[in-house]
Scaffold this active site. Structure first.
Site: not given
Length: 172
Positions: A65, A67, A90-91, A97, A122
């Site tokens: 994600a 990128e 995005v987990v 992070r 999105s």
């Protein structure tokens, strides 16, 4: 928030262009591909249902994600696309992070949209809790189908509205 509003867009005589005549880009991350693929498949199905031929949709992949914003910006810069869809996952794997990546991706996509004046839709999910077990995989597998369908609707609706606003600006 679910109120009907009157706007200059609705009152104008300018017609929305048919969605079938526009080009769209769909960029997806490959992290958790088996889940994210559901967003792409649902997006393509809904776009077809709305009259957009699959040949008018270009598909791209990026590793993760993080990128997505750069790829979206490079695609927007080509001037070829009426809208760009970014789809990723995005987990939170229990590391700090996650929050930084999620914020960077979402802010990056918004920045691209505002700077390039090309809608960037999105379909990036950033759940606080995801554990790689059957229940969560099944839940997010289905949720990405919903997000893909919603992204297609947003593409068609947003590009039509942007077209009208640009035509109004020319006429002013």
């Amino acid at each position: 928030m679910n109120q009907k509003t009157n706007s200059i867009i609705e009152d104008t005589q300018i017609q929305r262009p048919p969605a079938g005549g526009q080009r769209f880009a769909f960029v997806q991350s490959c992290w958790h591909r088996e889940i994210v693929d559901q967003g792409r498949e649902a997006f393509l199905s809904e776009m077809e249902r709305r009259g957009v031929d699959a040949g008018r949709i270009d598909l791209f992949e990026v590793p993760g994600a993080f990128e997505l914003p750069l790829h979206a910006k490079l695609l927007a810069r080509t001037g070829r696309y009426s809208a760009i869809v970014a789809c990723g996952f995005v987990v939170n794997g229990g590391i700090y992070r996650h929050e930084f990546v999620a914020e960077a991706v979402i802010n990056g996509l918004m920045t691209v949209q505002l700077e390039m004046e090309v809608p960037v839709i999105s379909a990036v999910l950033t759940p606080r809790d995801f554990h790689d077990h059957e229940e969560h995989r099944k839940f997010f597998h289905e949720h990405f189908r919903v997000k893909g369908t919603e992204a297609a609707a947003a593409c068609v609706d947003t590009t039509g509205g942007v077209h009208i606003i640009r035509e109004l600006a020319k006429a002013a």
